[in-house]
Design an enzyme around this catalytic site. Structure first.
Site, mmCIF file in Angstrom:
data_model
loop_
_atom_site.group_PDB
_atom_site.id
_atom_site.type_symbol
_atom_site.label_atom_id
_atom_site.label_comp_id
_atom_site.label_asym_id
_atom_site.label_seq_id
_atom_site.Cartn_x
_atom_site.Cartn_y
_atom_site.Cartn_z
ATOM 1 N N TYR B 16 0.881 -1.214 -0.253
ATOM 2 C CA TYR B 16 -0.104 -0.034 0.054
ATOM 3 C C TYR B 16 0.909 1.358 0.049
ATOM 4 C CZ TYR B 16 -3.782 3.101 1.784
ATOM 5 O OH TYR B 16 -4.895 4.218 1.889
ATOM 6 N N TYR B 170 -11.698 -5.085 7.309
ATOM 7 C CA TYR B 170 -10.542 -4.652 7.986
ATOM 8 C C TYR B 170 -10.758 -3.485 8.816
ATOM 9 C CZ TYR B 170 -5.931 -2.698 8.269
ATOM 10 O OH TYR B 170 -4.525 -2.138 8.589
ATOM 11 N N HIS B 171 -11.406 -2.483 8.349
ATOM 12 C CA HIS B 171 -11.457 -1.284 9.313
ATOM 13 C C HIS B 171 -12.326 -1.542 10.666
ATOM 14 C CE1 HIS B 171 -10.458 -0.447 4.991
ATOM 15 N NE2 HIS B 171 -9.503 0.291 5.580
ATOM 16 N N LYS B 536 -11.138 16.775 16.036
ATOM 17 C CA LYS B 536 -10.174 16.074 14.869
ATOM 18 C C LYS B 536 -10.297 17.098 14.020
ATOM 19 C CE LYS B 536 -9.621 11.935 13.715
ATOM 20 N NZ LYS B 536 -8.117 11.946 13.855
ATOM 21 N N ASP B 540 -8.421 13.758 8.094
ATOM 22 C CA ASP B 540 -8.058 12.343 8.604
ATOM 23 C C ASP B 540 -9.168 11.776 9.341
ATOM 24 O OD1 ASP B 540 -7.246 10.402 10.531
ATOM 25 O OD2 ASP B 540 -6.497 12.071 11.613
ATOM 26 N N HIS B 542 -9.477 8.804 10.902
ATOM 27 C CA HIS B 542 -9.438 7.891 11.877
ATOM 28 C C HIS B 542 -9.446 8.461 13.464
ATOM 29 C CE1 HIS B 542 -7.370 4.931 9.301
ATOM 30 N NE2 HIS B 542 -6.852 5.834 8.740
#
Lengths: 331, 665
Positions: B16, B170-171, B536, B540, B542
């Protein structure tokens, strides 16, 4: 910081709040939140200045209540957008529950009321319903006075439909109940007499279709009648905050109720009466009925609050001091 | 090894990657391919993922940071310079803007003279999980599902070898999902998407099994590699049953559970980062050992991802791990190693039972979209994640080098002058912006306007979004322009944060009691409850770290103001003032911490709130941390800081200090 120059000068702070200066608003709300004795004195001073410098009784204090998940915050956001389009400035006090264990709280309502960061016409302060601290009451009422002084529309949004939330909305000019379609709660509230308080009822999420229409009809049959307040027929409306439908009509209904209340002495007396009842509740909460008994009982307290011309906050403080004094009436 | 031994073909090996600019990334790709990598996995930067041009105010500091910036067809062409697209298998981690990036890819293929029918690769194109983790969604769920189904319907007919969506578990794992939750939510997402394609009427019932056959998954593999192996076998079984029963697919090939993997990055540690090497290898075993549940494509993180951006050498090391397993060991010479094992079979059945129960719960709520909109799924994930964090804190969950065996000799790996990570060229953002503005000035504006009008009409009218997007790509439309038209039509969405989880099950401890006492005492001294805004900033998404601090802060007695992801510095500064907070905590994982802190301090100064103390958490290299501390930031927290009570105590200390209170013993 906790007490910068502006807070230390209550007269200047009051002037800045009336002008709608954001920093002053934030500091004034911080001050009213502050429980230290010195801050309480400053707060009383500040509120007196705020009232004195403000002839007439401006603004519209709206209480928004309803069960969790009914979409009060998104509906508030949609109303804010309508009012902003109409050129009105809006202040919101959003109340969230706090943890009974730690006293901590997550204040998430802003998320759903997201407004443009550079719009000076909207101000949102979140409040935790601080259970063990003597209730939300100690802050929300004086804070609403600040919002009223600075904004055309001041709103208090409360979660849940317990008696306390109804108390909060009872001190507002207009109380709006947001119903959740199909939850069955509405009928329960009806039975509990809670739905006698609101001046406007709205079933949110009308985009849910049949379920929303059924709830609307349930409420409609029960409430198509005059409010105990007199001279007011309770409208039962339907809206969808997410689809953006029915919001203008809701805003209109709220405004109409405010117009019915009128202005001048009559409105002032009404506000004072409502607030006096609310102060009585707070005293009962903090000192019990025994404490209120020490002050001569409910009626005596109400009479005293209604008659005197000093600010209600100062009276509340002085009654509290009477009860708190060492060797005072509150044993 | 005997000549006659038949070996299975290895999986696709990818890394990646992508950074700075299309040109720099192209060089990196060609180098990686020359080292034996067999496919590409493109990392896009956050502005590209969230639909902003490089010169948009929200893109400041984010351009080229976590991936390559792609503003228009010129960038896409440069990215694949000298890489023939008919021979490449390209995976693109792109979601909200997936139709757009695929349109650019098709337009570049045309310029290379390649028939789109020959293109092979994957667009991640799973927006639903973005609402739960990662956060690069733009539009509300309804329109997002529509864009996803448009892309799927288009490729099945026009780019038949393409994997139009990679449904991601995955996430979900990164956001805290247990194996059961991963199975349940990924498969529920697949149901939502397949139902939507079916109901859209864009694909005939006869062609529908072909759609099912093109659905692939993107899975995580954590360190509990036996359970992870079982999870993948469970996926296999459940998918096979699901597509037969729900969609009537009979062809065995079209029923196969096809998946790619990136092994777990969340579990990689900043302390003793060399231990991550063995973690990555063990996690790779989870997705390769069982032949019947083996990954089709694997990308491994680099050992130093918790420190910062990996260098080419770090990525090469990750690729070599795959090559050693595939080429040196005898793994690919055998059939399935686990068939017939009662231990494995029992675990698989246990996972399936749990996942089916949770899937039923989601279906009863009306499906995945409803369960996301109500905040249910996010809340469940935050709960699981909070449990994990508490177990790490208590030591019940052991992490070597983090909460046990923490003593270490100095590592030569991080001793170099670059501290063992790569630095992004700060000039890259300026260059990209200049190039973008030159590109805009030189294109045929009339053609752009016509293409955007057609895009708007399709978005409003319900025509498939792909043909007009490809026309936009050819005409020189930019990423921001394409996304903006759809923003105007569909609106923007803010997802539930999930932090309103119940207090039940909260663990009391002496350390926690002490934190609460400090919070309470300081609240009393300052006259009101301590308030903390967690922000935040930037693009991004996350948000796990921010959410965990929010939940912990509430448990400690703070009043927490948290509004979720993607806020501008101006918004954060004003919210902090309106809410009367005592402290602002920022969370930044994209590497844009220096720029964002600078912007927020400037905004605070503008509104007369410079005195508010700031702290920051994220993946922040030591050099940057030092710089932030000298620029008015009171504390910097990194993944090394796992003791949440210590973090809370530090927040109290900072609030006391900035309000002139004496330090607590």
């Amino acid at each position: 910081m906790e007490q910068p120059a502006l807070t230390a000068d209550p007269a200047r702070l009051a002037t800045a709040v009336r002008r709608g200066e954001r920093r002053a608003l934030a500091e004034a709300l911080n001050l009213l939140d502050d429980r230290r004795p010195a801050s309480r004195r400053l707060a009383a001073d500040f509120l007196r200045h705020l009232q004195e410098g403000q002839p007439g009784d401006p603004g519209h204090l709206i209480g928004m209540t309803g069960p969790p998940g009914a979409g009060k915050s998104t509906l508030t956001a949609a109303l804010i957008a309508v009012w902003r389009r109409r050129g009105l400035r809006v202040g919101v006090l959003a109340v969230d529950p706090s943890s009974p264990i730690s006293g901590g709280a997550l204040l998430g309502d802003r998320l759903r009321m997201k407004t443009s960061a550079d719009d000076d016409g909207v101000f949102i302060r979140s409040l935790a319903c601080r259970g063990e601290f003597g209730g939300l009451s100690a802050e929300v009422w004086p804070m609403s006075l600040v919002m009223l002084a600075a904004f055309d529309v001041a709103m208090i949004e409360t979660v849940g439909v317990g008696q306390r939330e109804i108390d909060i909305s009872r001190m507002c000019d207009t109380t709006c109940f947001v119903a959740q379609p199909g939850s069955g709660d509405s009928v329960q509230f009806l039975k509990a007499g809670i739905l006698e308080v609101p001046h406007v009822l709205v079933v949110n999420k009308e985009d849910m279709g049949a379920v929303a229409r059924r709830t609307l009809s349930e409420l409609g049959t029960a409430l198509g009648r005059a409010h105990t307040d007199g001279n007011w027929e309770v409208p039962v409306l339907s809206a969808s905050a997410t689809a953006g439908t029915g919001i203008d009509a809701l805003a209109d209904a709220l405004t109409r109720h405010r117009e019915v209340l009128g202005a001048g002495d009559r409105l002032r007396a009404r506000r004072r009466r409502y607030q006096a009842h609310w102060i009585l509740k707070r005293l009962q909460e903090e000192f019990g009925s025994h404490g209120v008994g020490q002050l001569g009982g409910e009626q005596a307290v109400l009479q005293q609050l209604a008659s005197r011309d000093t600010s209600l906050f100062e009276q509340l403080e002085s009654l509290r001091q009477t009860l708190l004094q060492p060797g005072g009436k509150h044993a | 090894m005997s000549e006659t031994v038949k070996r299975d073909r290895p999986w696709l090996m990818r890394t990646y990657s992508g950074h700075s600019s299309a040109k720099a990334s192209n060089e990196l790709y060609r180098m990686n391919l020359s080292k034996g990598q067999t496919g590409l996995s493109v990392a896009f930067d956050l502005p590209t993922q969230t639909g902003y041009d490089s010169d948009h105010p929200l893109a400041r500091g984010e351009v080229g940071k976590v991936g390559v910036p792609i503003d228009h067809i010129g960038d896409m062409e440069a990215l694949f310079d000298q890489i023939p697209l008919d021979q490449m298998n390209t995976s693109m981690t792109i979601n909200a803007t997936a139709p757009w990036l695929l349109a650019l890819y098709v337009a570049v293929a045309e310029r290379q003279g390649v028939d789109p029918k020959q293109l092979q690769g994957t667009t991640q194109n799973d927006v639903l999980k973005e609402y739960l983790s990662r956060g690069t969604y733009i539009y509300p769920p309804g329109p997002s599902v529509r864009l996803t189904t448009d892309l799927i319907s288009y490729t099945v007919e026009n780019i038949p070898k393409w994997n139009p969506t990679n449904i991601c578990s995955y996430h979900l794992q990164e956001a805290g999902a247990t194996p059961t939750q991963e199975l349940a939510y990924a498969l529920s997402t697949a149901i939502t998407i397949l139902d939507a394609v079916r109901d859209s009427g864009q694909v005939t019932p006869q062609r529908f099994p072909a759609v099912v056959g093109r659905i692939s998954f993107f899975v995580n593999a954590g360190i509990r590699f036996v359970e992870e192996t079982c999870k993948l076998r469970a996926f296999n079984e459940m998918w096979d049953k699901l597509v037969q029963e729900r969609y009537g697919v009979s062809d065995e090939k079209q029923r196969r559970f096809r998946y790619g993997v990136q092994v777990n990055s969340l579990g990689l540690t900043e302390s003793q980062p060399e231990n991550n090497v063995q973690r990555i290898v063990l996690e790779m075993l989870a997705v390769t050992l069982s032949k019947n549940a083996r990954a089709r494509a694997i990308q491994l993180p680099a050992w130093n991802e918790a420190l910062g951006l990996p260098r080419p050498w770090d990525q090469q090391w990750a690729l070599r791990m795959q090559q050693v397993l595939a080429l040196e060991t005898d793994l690919l010479e055998y059939g399935d190693l686990f068939d017939g094992s009662p231990v494995i079979a029992a675990k698989v059945q246990e996972l399936i039972a749990g996942a089916e129960a949770e899937m039923t719960s989601v279906q009863e709520q009306g499906g995945m979209v409803q369960a996301i909109e109500s905040g249910y799924v996010k809340r469940e994930l935050v709960k699981s994640h909070t449990r994990r964090i508490r177990d790490i804190e208590s030591g019940d969950l052991k992490i070597v080098g983090v909460n046990c065996y923490t003593q270490t000799a100095e590592s030569p790996l991080t001793a170099g002058t670059d501290s063992g990570i790569m630095k992004v060229d700060v000039q890259a953002e300026r260059d990209q912006i200049a190039a973008l503005q030159a590109f805009r000035a030189n294109r045929d504006q009339a053609q752009v306007d016509v293409s955007l009008a057609a895009l708007r009409a399709a978005a409003l009218g319900g025509d498939n979004i792909m043909p007009c997007s490809i026309a936009c790509a050819r005409a020189g439309v930019t990423t921001g322009e394409w996304s903006e038209v759809l923003r105007e039509v569909f609106g923007e969405y803010r997802a539930p944060t999930g932090i309103d989880i119940a207090m039940a099950g909260q663990v009391g401890s002496a350390a926690m009691d002490e934190v609460r006492a400090r919070v309470r005492r300081t609240s009393e001294e300052l006259g009101r409850p301590l308030r903390l805004l967690i922000g935040k900033p930037g693009l991004d998404g996350h948000s796990n770290g921010a959410e965990q601090i929010a939940v912990k802060g509430r448990d400690a007695g703070f009043e927490i103001v948290y509004e979720g992801i993607r806020l501008t510095p101006a918004h954060i500064a004003r919210a902090a003032q309106e809410e009367g907070v005592h402290l602002i905590g920022l969370s930044v994982l994209s590497g844009s911490h220096l720029e964002l802190v600078e912007d927020i301090r400037a905004e605070l100064a503008t509104i007369g709130a410079s005195e508010l103390p700031l702290i920051i958490g994220g993946i922040i290299p030591e050099d940057d941390a030092r710089q932030l501390l000298t620029h008015g930031v009171q504390a910097v927290f990194t993944p090394k800081d796992v003791d949440m009570n210590a973090i809370m105590n530090k927040l109290v200390d900072i609030i006391r200090r900035s309000n002139g209170l004496e330090a607590l013993a």
